[in-house]
Design an enzyme around this catalytic site. Structure first.
Site, short mmCIF file in Angstrom:
data_model
loop_
_atom_site.label_atom_id
_atom_site.label_comp_id
_atom_site.label_asym_id
_atom_site.label_seq_id
_atom_site.Cartn_x
_atom_site.Cartn_y
_atom_site.Cartn_z
N GLU A 25 34.34 44.59 43.38
CA GLU A 25 35.26 44.21 42.01
C GLU A 25 34.73 44.67 40.70
O GLU A 25 35.64 45.08 40.07
CB GLU A 25 35.47 42.72 42.23
CG GLU A 25 35.85 41.96 43.30
CD GLU A 25 36.07 40.48 43.32
OE1 GLU A 25 36.96 40.04 43.12
OE2 GLU A 25 34.67 39.97 43.13
N LYS B 88 44.90 37.10 41.80
CA LYS B 88 44.15 38.39 42.58
C LYS B 88 45.06 38.58 43.84
O LYS B 88 44.41 37.95 44.74
CB LYS B 88 42.69 37.93 42.51
CG LYS B 88 42.01 37.97 41.38
CD LYS B 88 40.27 37.16 41.67
CE LYS B 88 39.72 38.43 42.22
NZ LYS B 88 38.35 38.11 42.10
#
Length: 125
Positions: free
Chosen positions: A26, A104
């Site tokens: 990420e 997300k």
């Protein structure tokens, strides 16, 4: 103390690319984030005057959220949400309360469908 207003400015489904997350991927590759924002603000004066000076500009809110999302990295989207709230209260005095939802849609967790999200509600201190 007067009751908090139920009037609100809404910006929904804003999309930004950022590098927030606990996982190394990420932080290295980044991902898309979707943000919904509700701002409690008395809109009576703006409704009567039709003057942008009597409200908070949607464009200014968007620019602040974009900067908060893209300029700083956080491990947790909870921290990103609090950062957005703090910057909003610092920048826009008429805003009485804020609700921010951060999603997300591509979190690196095996899921067939859906998304992961947080929602924060804060009143001006």
């Amino acid at each position: 103390m007067p009751a908090k207003t139920s009037d609100r400015i809404l910006l929904t489904d804003l999309a930004f690319y950022g590098y927030h997350g606990v996982m190394l991927e990420e932080n290295k590759l980044g991902q898309r984030f979707r943000i919904d924002l509700e701002c409690g603000i008395d809109l009576v004066a703006a409704g009567k005057s039709d003057a942008v000076e009597d409200t908070v500009s949607y464009a200014d809110i968007y620019d602040l959220v974009k900067g908060a999302t893209e300029d700083t990295r956080y491990k947790l989207i909870e921290a990103l949400g609090q950062h957005i709230v703090d910057r909003m209260f610092e920048s826009f005095a008429p805003i009485e309360w804020i609700k921010v939802r951060i999603r997300k849609p591509e979190a690196p967790i095996p899921a067939v469908s859906g998304e992961f999200a947080i929602e924060i509600y804060r009143e001006r201190p």
